[in-house]
Enzyme design. Structure first.
Site, mmCIF file in Angstrom:
data_model
loop_
_atom_site.group_PDB
_atom_site.id
_atom_site.type_symbol
_atom_site.label_atom_id
_atom_site.label_comp_id
_atom_site.label_asym_id
_atom_site.label_seq_id
_atom_site.Cartn_x
_atom_site.Cartn_y
_atom_site.Cartn_z
ATOM 1 N N ALA A 62 0.827 -1.204 0.000
ATOM 2 C CA ALA A 62 0.000 0.000 0.000
ATOM 3 C C ALA A 62 0.864 1.259 0.000
ATOM 4 C CB ALA A 62 -0.912 0.007 1.216
ATOM 5 N N TYR A 93 3.940 1.431 -1.206
ATOM 6 C CA TYR A 93 4.532 1.507 -2.543
ATOM 7 C C TYR A 93 3.531 2.144 -3.519
ATOM 8 C CZ TYR A 93 6.478 0.004 -7.003
ATOM 9 O OH TYR A 93 6.964 -0.016 -8.274
ATOM 10 N N ASP A 94 2.289 1.685 -3.434
ATOM 11 C CA ASP A 94 1.264 2.233 -4.326
ATOM 12 C C ASP A 94 1.097 3.733 -4.116
ATOM 13 O OD1 ASP A 94 0.875 -0.301 -5.227
ATOM 14 O OD2 ASP A 94 -0.945 -0.668 -4.050
ATOM 15 N N GLU A 128 26.501 -22.315 -13.005
ATOM 16 C CA GLU A 128 25.163 -21.709 -12.924
ATOM 17 C C GLU A 128 24.138 -22.686 -13.472
ATOM 18 O OE1 GLU A 128 25.654 -18.511 -15.692
ATOM 19 O OE2 GLU A 128 27.380 -17.762 -14.588
ATOM 20 N N LYS A 159 21.348 -23.917 -15.970
ATOM 21 C CA LYS A 159 21.032 -23.526 -17.348
ATOM 22 C C LYS A 159 19.522 -23.353 -17.408
ATOM 23 C CE LYS A 159 21.908 -24.462 -22.174
ATOM 24 N NZ LYS A 159 20.544 -24.380 -22.700
ATOM 25 N N ASP A 214 15.769 -22.502 -18.586
ATOM 26 C CA ASP A 214 15.029 -22.854 -19.785
ATOM 27 C C ASP A 214 14.027 -21.744 -20.095
ATOM 28 O OD1 ASP A 214 14.675 -24.510 -21.865
ATOM 29 O OD2 ASP A 214 13.600 -26.075 -20.767
ATOM 30 N N ARG A 266 17.803 -13.078 -29.099
ATOM 31 C CA ARG A 266 19.063 -13.580 -29.635
ATOM 32 C C ARG A 266 18.985 -13.660 -31.166
ATOM 33 N NH1 ARG A 266 20.856 -18.922 -30.658
ATOM 34 N NH2 ARG A 266 23.129 -19.005 -30.669
ATOM 35 N N GLU A 317 18.575 -14.621 -19.291
ATOM 36 C CA GLU A 317 17.466 -15.474 -19.697
ATOM 37 C C GLU A 317 16.179 -14.949 -19.066
ATOM 38 O OE1 GLU A 317 18.553 -17.838 -21.708
ATOM 39 O OE2 GLU A 317 17.057 -19.446 -21.724
ATOM 40 N N TYR A 320 23.256 -13.466 -17.011
ATOM 41 C CA TYR A 320 24.354 -14.404 -16.810
ATOM 42 C C TYR A 320 25.662 -14.017 -17.494
ATOM 43 C CZ TYR A 320 22.217 -16.218 -21.130
ATOM 44 O OH TYR A 320 21.678 -16.328 -22.364
ATOM 45 N N LYS A 323 24.023 -31.146 -19.518
ATOM 46 C CA LYS A 323 22.575 -31.292 -19.531
ATOM 47 C C LYS A 323 22.090 -32.384 -18.584
ATOM 48 C CE LYS A 323 20.418 -29.172 -22.543
ATOM 49 N NZ LYS A 323 20.440 -29.175 -23.979
ATOM 50 N N CYS A 334 -15.531 -54.195 -14.771
ATOM 51 C CA CYS A 334 -14.203 -54.113 -14.164
ATOM 52 C C CYS A 334 -13.273 -55.178 -14.745
ATOM 53 C CB CYS A 334 -14.345 -54.303 -12.654
ATOM 54 S SG CYS A 334 -12.764 -54.492 -11.809
ATOM 55 N N CYS A 348 -12.593 -57.804 -11.700
ATOM 56 C CA CYS A 348 -13.597 -58.697 -11.102
ATOM 57 C C CYS A 348 -14.872 -58.817 -11.930
ATOM 58 C CB CYS A 348 -13.939 -58.227 -9.685
ATOM 59 S SG CYS A 348 -14.920 -56.721 -9.655
ATOM 60 N N CYS A 404 -15.092 -49.202 -10.034
ATOM 61 C CA CYS A 404 -15.579 -50.567 -10.021
ATOM 62 C C CYS A 404 -16.530 -50.676 -8.840
ATOM 63 C CB CYS A 404 -14.404 -51.516 -9.843
ATOM 64 S SG CYS A 404 -14.915 -53.133 -9.260
ATOM 65 N N CYS A 429 -13.846 -57.333 -5.186
ATOM 66 C CA CYS A 429 -12.824 -57.061 -6.201
ATOM 67 C C CYS A 429 -11.414 -57.218 -5.619
ATOM 68 C CB CYS A 429 -13.017 -55.653 -6.753
ATOM 69 S SG CYS A 429 -11.837 -55.248 -8.034
HETATM 70 S S1 IVH Z 1 25.982 -18.503 -21.175
HETATM 71 C C1 IVH Z 1 28.787 -17.823 -24.450
HETATM 72 N N1 IVH Z 1 24.615 -19.121 -19.055
HETATM 73 O O1 IVH Z 1 21.612 -21.348 -23.160
HETATM 74 C C2 IVH Z 1 27.868 -18.138 -23.366
HETATM 75 N N2 IVH Z 1 23.608 -19.417 -21.170
HETATM 76 O O2 IVH Z 1 22.862 -22.882 -25.388
HETATM 77 C C3 IVH Z 1 26.476 -18.211 -23.812
HETATM 78 N N3 IVH Z 1 21.306 -20.224 -21.088
HETATM 79 O O3 IVH Z 1 21.165 -19.040 -25.670
HETATM 80 C C4 IVH Z 1 25.454 -18.336 -22.817
HETATM 81 N N4 IVH Z 1 21.160 -20.333 -18.906
HETATM 82 O O4 IVH Z 1 19.905 -18.564 -23.563
HETATM 83 C C5 IVH Z 1 24.632 -19.058 -20.392
HETATM 84 N N5 IVH Z 1 23.478 -19.598 -17.081
HETATM 85 C C6 IVH Z 1 23.516 -19.534 -18.423
HETATM 86 C C7 IVH Z 1 22.401 -19.899 -19.206
HETATM 87 C C8 IVH Z 1 22.495 -19.825 -20.587
HETATM 88 C C9 IVH Z 1 20.520 -20.512 -20.059
HETATM 89 C C10 IVH Z 1 20.908 -20.337 -22.503
HETATM 90 C C11 IVH Z 1 21.154 -19.095 -23.285
HETATM 91 C C12 IVH Z 1 21.823 -19.517 -24.562
HETATM 92 C C13 IVH Z 1 21.750 -21.001 -24.513
HETATM 93 C C14 IVH Z 1 23.023 -21.578 -25.038
#
Ligand code: IVH
Length: 679
Positions: free
Chosen positions: A37, A39-40, A120, A122, A124, A143, A180, A232, A321, A415, A418, A433, A439
């Site tokens: 509130a 902040y608002d 870090e 990765k 998605d 990208r 990301e 990142y 991965k 069933c 049974c 059933c 059963c």
């Molecule tokens: S580094 C040269 N760090 O993965 C380094 N990429 O396959 C390039 N991604 O298009 C990226 N988490 O969108 C980096 N912690 C992370 C990441 C990350 C997700 C994605 C990124 C990139 C793709 C590369």
């Protein structure tokens, strides 16, 4: 500039600073300092001033996130430095190869063992580039093909975790950061839930949700999508210096108000990488965002420069991965399984496929509606998903690959275990059933219920013993409990002489019971304790209940048409009647009595319906219930307009709220004690 205008200008600047600070606390640090509130209130004041002095509005003002009108098409952005992709490894061996190559190129020899990597998750989501000039956000881009992306400035501005102006000082004159954009899992679920209810399009997964949201022409639509970001790396930098280690660069970005992943860590050598992969992998499902692996980057930027690139990927970084959580396979058959509670569930038998780290050959289809909604047919190619310990499921059919002549699957009428009829009550997703006690699939579960404390109360006949007795075929129906002899019992695992003795005694003692307990013990669907008690007092004997029509049954307080139908189904099944008869033959008995309607003296609470909620201090809820029943009142489980009183103890929950909404009288414990009086 006039003096007053100067004053307002300063106030505007001060408000912006303050709001930026709170934005950062809330959206980046997840640690707000002031209530929403307040902040608002700050935002409202700033908006009002900016509307009085439109010439003082700047693009990096916190009010300007969704300022832009829709664009008709995306402009293109040339990346000053290409946005690269990453090489992948899927095993420890491949990772060791990567590390060996790095160590060789850097000529580190033995010292390679201690090489520092920044690790870090990765993420998605969708990769973006954000460019800040003199600390203000001027450009956001996708990208694209790595060289040229799309201009999505209007959309990234709407992401609250993206600062429109960097905090602190010392930023390079031009600073491009990369990161990301993603949709956290819970917000993704909530968004889809909402979209489904509104009949709008739902997203297949959080990644599509993020990528799709960024590619909206109207920033208002993007603003409505709950997106987040972790940066990142840095791209193009001019007019300033950054630290010499990747992890320190990210620390610096974090200080400037950009959000970095809290799971990032500096690790040492290959062992450090493997350990990190393992740690994050185990937490994958509980992280609030989707990841598909971890990334290791040589931490030293000078080393990164000397390692350089191969075509589109750096030699100094790699993605390790996790096993894919979704794969394609084909459906060999669709079968119906009967669960321990009688639920009939369709299951897809699959061509075995390696997914989520295991080989999967069965996937649940949850229920018949779900099967029809997804329209899965035998021979179909399907997407199978297995995340963590979750049961594998069929996500969707690849319709293009459907074979000619594939037929929709129907719910079986009987069933598969049974042969009893399968029914599906109105409004229920689950088909069941009706075999009940007969059963085999439901045996162990119905037996556990049968012997439980509020049913036949056979102490010492626990779940483990029941499983043994059922698995060895010694017990098929509850009646068989009363045919067990001492030798059989003594031969069970972990049964000593004393416990055998006790169990035999408990079985014998349980033969003397009440009609209410016996009815409840039979496990008729929807007949809980309260209904069993109401039926018992209404009819007074079992034959009357077994023979009653649905019309006669709904006369009983608390019994509606659905419950009446379930009772009819139960007693219409020959096997069930047979079990009841055998139980009586084997000595189970109870007193019969005149039906309640013939009772002469009504109690103080006759005709009153109670719901109990929360914890009482003077008595248990069961005791309270018995008292109410003794006084002629009725206790039900849910609050409706027909409820007379809701008695609430400590921590009452939603029932009290519902009572208040419906205008039902609520009683606290002392009101209740006054009402029932001394025993
Ligand atoms: S580094 C040269 N760090 O993965 C380094 N990429 O396959 C390039 N991604 O298009 C990226 N988490 O969108 C980096 N912690 C992370 C990441 C990350 C997700 C994605 C990124 C990139 C793709 C590369």
């Amino acid at each position: 500039m006039s003096d007053t205008r100067q004053v307002f200008r300063q106030r505007i600047e001060a408000l912006r600073e303050e709001i930026r600070h709170h934005n950062h606390r809330y959206h980046v640090l997840d640690d707000p300092e002031i209530p929403d509130a307040e902040y608002d209130r700050l935002m409202r004041e700033l908006r009002a001033l900016e509307s009085d002095y439109p010439e003082l509005v700047t693009a990096d003002s916190p009010t300007q996130r969704v300022g832009d009108a829709p664009v008709s098409a995306f402009g293109t952005v040339e990346h000053r430095l290409p946005m690269l992709s990453l090489g992948n490894v899927f095993s420890e061996e491949e990772l060791r190869d990567f590390h060996r190559r790095v160590v060789e190129r850097l000529e580190l020899a033995e010292a390679g063992e201690h090489l520092a990597y920044a690790a870090e998750p990765k993420l998605d989501g969708a990769a973006v580039s954000l460019t800040y000039v003199d600390g203000s956000l001027v450009r956001g881009a996708t990208r694209g093909d790595g060289t040229t992306g799309e201009d999505i400035t209007h959309n990234v501005r709407t992401i609250e975790a993206v600062p429109l102006k960097l905090l602190g000082r010392g930023h390079p004159a031009t600073l491009e950061v990369r990161g990301e954009v993603f949709m956290p899992k819970d917000r993704f679920e909530a968004y889809n839930e909402h979209a489904k209810a509104a009949g709008e399009k739902i997203f297949k997964n959080p990644r599509n949700a993020a990528a799709g949201s960024l590619r909206q022409l109207d920033p208002k639509l993007t603003a409505a999508r709950p997106l987040d970001i972790y940066v990142y790396s840095v791209g193009f930098v001019e007019g300033g210096e950054l630290p010499a280690q990747h992890s320190e660069v990210l620390d610096r970005l974090q200080e400037w108000g950009l959000k970095t992943c809290p799971e990032r860590a500096a690790v040492e050598g290959i062992e450090g990488c493997l350990d990190y992969h393992d740690r994050i992998g185990r937490r994958r499902d509980s992280l609030p965002y989707e990841i598909d692996g971890v990334v290791y980057k040589v931490n030293d930027l000078e080393m990164q420069r000397s390692l350089g690139f191969v075509s589109w990927a750096p030699r100094w970084a790699v993605a390790h991965k996790f096993p894919a959580q979704e794969e394609l396979t084909t459906v060999r058959g669709i079968e119906f399984q009967v669960g321990r509670t009688g639920a009939v569930t369709p299951v897809a038998r699959l061509e075995p496929v390696f997914v989520g780290g295991v080989t999967v050959s069965n996937a649940t289809l949850h229920n018949i509606d779900e099967l029809h909604r997804k329209d899965v047919r035998v021979g179909d190619t399907v997407i199978v998903r297995r995340a963590g310990d979750v049961i594998p499921e069929v996500v969707a059919v690849v319709e293009k690959r459907r074979l000619k002549g594939a037929k929709p699957v129907r719910l079986p009428k009987t069933c598969p275990v049974c042969g009893s009829p399968v029914v599906r009550e109105e409004g229920e997703a689950v088909a069941r059933c009706t075999g009940g006690l007969h059963c085999a699939a439901q045996r162990a579960e119905s037996l556990k219920h049968f012997v439980s404390r509020k049913a036949m109360d056979i102490e010492g006949l626990g779940a483990e013993l029941i499983e043994q007795l059922v698995a060895s075929g010694q017990i098929e129906t509850p009646a068989d409990v009363y045919a067990l002899d001492r030798e059989q019992v003594a031969a069970l695992e972990r049964m000593g002489e004393k416990s055998t003795e006790n169990l035999m005694k408990a079985i014998e003692a349980s033969k003397e019971t009440t009609l209410q307990r016996f009815l409840y013990a039979l496990g008729v669907r929807l007949v809980g304790e309260a209904t069993a008690s109401a039926l018992a007092s209404h009819f007074g004997n079992l034959d009357g209940i077994a023979a009653a029509s649905e019309e006669a049954l709904v006369e009983v307080p608390d019994v509606g048409p659905v419950v009446a139908a379930a009772i009819r189904h139960f007693f219409a099944e020959k096997h069930n009647v047979e079990v009841v008869r055998t139980l009586q033959e084997r000595g189970v008995h109870w007193p019969t009595f005149e039906p309640a309607t013939a009772k002469e003296e009504p109690g103080a609470l006759t005709g009153k319906t109670f719901v109990l909620t929360g914890t009482l201090s003077a008595m248990t809820r069961d005791e309270a219930k018995s008292r109410i029943q003794e006084l002629g009142g009725k206790v039900t489980g849910s609050v409706s307009k027909k409820t007379d009183f809701v008695v609430h103890g400590d921590r009452p929950g939603s029932k009290r709220a519902k009572a208040e909404k419906l205008g039902v009288e609520t009683l606290n414990e002392s009101d209740f004690l006054d009402l029932i009086g001394p025993e």
